[in-house]
Design an enzyme around this catalytic site. Structure first.
Site, short mmCIF file in Angstrom:
data_model
loop_
_atom_site.label_atom_id
_atom_site.label_comp_id
_atom_site.label_asym_id
_atom_site.label_seq_id
_atom_site.Cartn_x
_atom_site.Cartn_y
_atom_site.Cartn_z
CD GLN A 245 -5.03 -0.66 1.00
OE1 GLN A 245 -4.87 -0.68 2.06
NE2 GLN A 245 -4.70 0.57 0.12
N GLY B 166 -5.02 11.68 -11.89
CA GLY B 166 -5.22 10.33 -11.58
C GLY B 166 -6.79 10.20 -11.44
CB THR C 198 -0.97 0.01 1.18
OG1 THR C 198 -0.18 0.44 2.31
CG2 THR C 198 -1.56 -1.38 1.63
CB CYS C 199 0.20 4.74 -0.17
SG CYS C 199 -1.13 5.23 1.02
#
EC number: 1.2.1.70
Length: 436
Positions: free
Chosen positions: A120, A198, A49-50
């Protein structure tokens, strides 16, 4: 066998390290294959993930398993081991189980209780199963961790009104704009010229939160213009102008606030690009992409202020005190689920003995049944044979029920070892294995 996790998170590494370790979706399959190629790794799954990159594995040996994962991470990131290792965390066995459940529950997130991490973890489980890199142990752990995340959110208030990375990014913009005006409060974004780069899930969340904070118009830039148009249709109350990535420069020049959240693995905005625009107005970039979409060198420009995911801590810390209190209740639920998993895992130690006992008794049952049926002669009907066979199976199952239940029941490892040895001795199971 040992469950281990090796990784980095916002707690252990800055974004400039995390972005080099980020594994995009299109590289997951190849990465899982590379990890499975290590003989020590029996099962493996990747969470990227980020804010974190974590590799969970079932290893033959915990130390060599961890070393193999570290070797992979160093090679993948291009960071030499001596520089990478200080940023890595490692958990083994019970601690690894607890960590995944806390992650799934949102207790280890930058934003306590944020909900996106649960999806996630679900994705991590799905990708592991699709690539056949996970097996019975990790599948059970992942399934129970997802259930734990759902339970925490349904039985506590941790997820109530929880902010996400996207909402924190919008609040950071409000805070910085307010500070420039001499306020220490979150101001409306109504007067800002907003650009979102985005059109993925994070951008959708960004637009949702921008709308709630006063934004009524914005420009949406994406490489695939059709995807941008589809996203814009979901916000009929907003005036959204969609543009292709080839028009990014001219749209930056007319914006005052730019959010970036793309899957690009290299920066799409750098100082050279900004200098070509001849800016004469102040411009704020808020980049929630990992790897970063905006090069760090843009901060050198006199009119530009640039923030990334690590800067969100300023906003998050303003909201954490209340959530910390609720987190205590959530942690007790996580601990209950951890114990349940560990008891199940410990019970697997009894499976070989149970299977051997069942196999031996089944062999005896068949031999004795055959002797009895041969004595009954040809007048014994097929239906009667089925009844007698069912009877013998029922007797065996009744005999096995109590010892099997006891062996699988929650108990310490020492107690289970004693029970297993007693069963092996009583039924000569260990001796048979030696003879074979």
């Amino acid at each position: 066998m040992h469950i281990v996790v090796v990784g980095v998170s916002h707690r252990t590494a800055p974004v400039e390290v995390r972005e080099k370790l980020s594994i995009p979706d299109h590289s997951i399959t190849e990465s899982l294959k590379a990890l499975k190629a290590f003989s020590e790794v029996l099962e493996v799954s990747i969470l990227s993930t980020c804010n974190r990159l974590e590799i969970y594995a079932l290893a033959k040996d915990k130390n060599t398993g961890i070393s193999s994962i570290k070797e992979f991470l160093s090679e993948y990131s291009g960071i030499i081991f001596e520089d990478l290792d200080p940023h890595l965390f490692c958990f083994r066995q019970e601690e690894a189980v607890l960590h995944l459940m806390k992650v799934s529950a949102g207790l280890d997130s930058l934003v306590l209780g944020e909900g996106q991490i649960l999806s996630q973890v679900k994705k991590m489980m799905r990708l592991g199963q699709e690539n056949q890199s996970t097996g019975p142990i990790l599948n059970r752990l992942l399934t129970q961790s997802v259930s734990t995340g759902k339970k925490v959110r349904s039985e506590t208030n941790l997820g109530t009104g929880a902010v996400s990375i996207s909402s924190a990014a919008v609040e950071l913009a409000q805070l910085k704009i307010g500070q420039e005006k001499g306020f220490d409060t979150l101001v409306s974004l109504e007067s800002e010229n907003v650009l979102v780069v985005g059109a993925g899930r994070m951008s959708r969340l960004l637009i949702t939160h921008l709308k709630s904070k006063g934004c009524h118009k914005l420009i949406l830039v994406n490489r695939n213009i059709d995807r941008a148009l589809n996203l814009a249709q979901d916000f009929p109350d907003l005036k959204i102008v969609c543009r292709g990535l080839n028009e990014l420069d001219e749209n930056i020049s007319i914006s005052s606030l730019v959010f970036t959240s793309t899957a690009s693995e290299v920066p799409i905005i750098d100082l050279a690009k900004i200098e070509k625009l001849n800016l004469n107005n102040k411009l704020k970039f808020i980049d929630i992409g990992v790897p970063r979409n905006i090069s760090n060198d843009v901060k050198q420009h006199e009119f530009v202020k640039s923030f990334d995911v690590d800067d969100l801590q300023e906003v998050v810390s303003r909201n954490q005190e209340f959530r910390q209190k609720i987190a205590k209740e959530a942690e007790s639920l996580v601990e209950e689920e951890r114990i349940i998993f560990l008891e199940w895992w410990a019970s697997l130690e009894a499976v070989p003995v149970i299977n051997k006992l069942r196999s031996d008794l089944e062999l005896i049952r068949k031999e004795e049944l055959q002797k009895a049926l041969s004595r009954m002669g040809p007048d014994f009907s097929a239906r009667e044979r089925k009844v007698v066979e069912a009877l013998t199976k029922g007797i065996i199952n009744k005999i096995l029920h109590t010892p099997v239940t006891k062996l699988r029941s929650p108990q310490s490892r020492e107690e289970r070892q004693v029970s297993l040895k007693i069963v092996e001795k009583l039924f000569s199971l260990a001796e048979e294995d030696k003879n074979n």
